[in-house]
Design a protein around this motif. Structure first.
Motif: not given
Length: 567
Positions: A67-84, A96-99, A202-207
């Protein structure tokens, strides 16, 4: 979001849209032209560009299925790994917006980021369960949590993942922990291309979270159009000539400046090399420079100092380096000269805030001199970046002449769109189209910028901004502390460190070690004061306010600090 109005172009032609390239297209381009080349390295593992692109497509599908769509914010808590690294492009591709968070932040600090950003999903490394719990409590809208952990194996004790077909992955309260494993989701969706979302300038990509003078983090909104310029500017001003033959070493969290730097590498299909461990190891870094023929890295002066003073600098071949880019704090002159002696003419300094995405000034290698002669630009942070303009202004917004000190203001395409959902901060930060940095400085007659102070109490420790009020407020919750003032003081290793002066409640006798131990875990470790002093009272101004200028003078008078050098 800056509050600036728009003006129709002359001639009455108003474009229907300002469509721009989706930033994830940088990865698609690299995969098309250099698909079999290695794009990312961590330890003994490596991923080729085509593989990274397919994995990003798969994660975009997985998020869309939840259900994640354009404009939704996705929080990412991770060390430096390939998935990050991949999560950035998966969010961009989806629109979506990378947070991203700094993984060193405490659960409570990250929970504020989740709440204030309005995040609806979270990608979290499996060893941060407390962060997941805190975020879900603070931000009930988070209904999808993806775990970065051993492939296909959720963390021990975690409940099953949300069903893939449910709206936003299920209800916000269906479990209090992790959902499905990141790599399991990638495997499930692998092989199906995902078309990048259409985006406008002006579409946000990153907070990009950055603290204000109150210490409360604010989300600086970075957009697809703005970041397209930033990448171009970085390639133009910081590391010209970068190609797919280059390699970049990452020694800082991808959540902030290093992430922007790596996005720039992807734009030229230059490989990114991550440290294998979670702790910075100079010997490992130099070994990777030699093994992968690293040509550039982004860091802060503290890390440059550690790298060039460590014995391993002489054991490994670093002749491949062309650009060692440092920012975030001034570099002591002796440290600068030492680095130049060890590495040669490769240092590149830039000055820039998160809100201007690092794009204010640059001091290229040719202007870094070992000698202190008249040609050396000692103390400057460089000249204006391409297409950016600096103005030194007084309190009323009037531009000052060369040599006069005032607030450093800036305009240009790298300036962010504004703070998310924070009209008060936007009103304070923008004036007549200029972004007000809050830093004080002056320009010389040739346009070189010199930073001479800060308009706020903020200090920079190891390249990280520290805002005293946040720590002061935490200390004031201690039952034995009634007043506190924290200020930054010079430090040879970290640039600046914090010193706290406290007033104890009558009848109590807190000690320094116990108080610091109590504070540890309530704020990130880099924010902890180095010393704590206890006084009967704090000096106040004529208006009854605690005056940090008087606190600093009193610390010097008592012999707790060295007196600053005279004029």
């Amino acid at each position: 979001m800056s509050g600036a109005g728009t003006r129709a172009p002359r001639g009455g032609v108003v474009p229907a849209t300002r469509r721009v390239m989706n930033l994830s297209h940088f990865l698609r381009q690299a995969a098309r032209r250099h698909g079999d080349a290695i794009g990312l390295v961590r330890g003994e593992a490596s991923w080729r560009w085509a593989e990274i692109d397919r994995r990003v497509d798969a994660m975009a599908h997985a998020l869309a299925a939840r259900g994640i769509v354009k404009g939704d914010r996705v929080l990412v808590q991770s060390r430096n790994v390939n998935q990050m690294f991949e999560s950035m492009f998966a969010c961009f591709r989806l629109g979506a917006v990378w947070v991203p968070t700094n993984f060193r932040q405490t659960p409570a600090e990250v929970a504020w980021l989740a709440e204030s950003s309005g995040a609806v999903a979270m990608i979290c490394q499996h060893d941060f369960p407390d962060h997941v719990a805190a975020c879900r409590a603070a931000a009930p809208g988070i209904a999808t949590v993806v775990s970065i952990g051993p492939s296909g194996v959720p963390p021990s004790g975690s409940p099953p993942g949300n069903p893939p077909g449910s709206p936003r992955g299920g209800s916000a309260g269906d479990d209090g922990g992790f959902g499905e494993d990141y790599d399991a989701l990638v495997a499930r969706h692998l092989g199906t291309p995902f078309p990048a979302a259409d985006v406008e300038h002006d579409d946000p990509c990153w907070f990009f979270f950055t603290s204000g003078t109150t210490g409360r983090p604010k989300a600086a909104v970075l957009t697809h159009g703005q970041m397209g310029f930033v990448v171009t500017n970085h390639l133009c001003d910081l590391m010209p000539g970068t190609t797919a033959a280059d390699a970049s070493l990452v020694v800082a969290p991808l959540s902030h400046g290093a992430g922007i730097h790596q996005l720039t590498q992807v734009a030229r299909a230059a490989k990114t090399v991550l440290l294998a461990g979670d702790r910075f190891d100079p010997a490992e870094a130099w070994a990777l420079v030699e093994r992968w023929r690293v040509t550039n890295l982004f860091t802060v002066p503290t890390i440059v100092k550690l790298l060039t003073e460590h014995p391993s600098v002489d054991r490994f071949d670093h002749s491949s380096l062309r650009h060692v880019i440092y920012a975030g704090a001034p570099m002591y002159r002796e440290d600068q000269k030492h680095a130049l002696r060890k590495l040669g003419p490769v240092l590149v300094q830039y000055f820039g805030l998160g809100e201007v995405t690092g794009n204010i000034t640059v001091l290229p290698p040719a202007l870094h001199s070992i000698e202190d002669g008249p040609q050396a630009r000692i103390g400057t942070c460089g000249f204006e970046r391409t297409a950016m303009q600096v103005s030194i202004q007084d309190g009323q917004g009037r531009e000052l002449a060369a040599g006069e000190t005032g607030e450093i203001c800036v305009c240009g395409p790298a300036v962010f769109a504004g703070y998310y959902d924070n009209p008060e901060a936007n009103a304070k930060s923008f004036r007549d189209g200029w972004f007000r940095t809050g830093d004080l400085g002056h320009l010389d007659a040739e346009g070189f910028l010199y930073i001479t102070g800060r308009a706020s109490d903020m200090y920079i420790s190891g390249g990280s901004n520290v805002y005293p009020r946040e720590i002061e407020e935490k200390l004031l919750t201690h039952p034995d502390v009634t007043e506190v003032a924290i200020l930054g003081v010079p430090d040879r290793e970290w640039g600046e460190v914090g010193v706290a002066v406290c007033v104890a409640r009558p009848g109590s006798a807190p000690d320094e070690a116990a108080l610091l131990g109590w504070l540890d875990g309530k704020v990130a470790r880099y924010k902890l004061p180095r010393r704590v002093f206890f006084w009967e009272a704090l000096p106040q101004s004529g208006y009854g306010k605690i005056a940090k200028k008087l606190v600093r003078e009193e610390l010097v008078r008592r012999g707790c600090l060295e007196a600053p050098p005279g004029p």
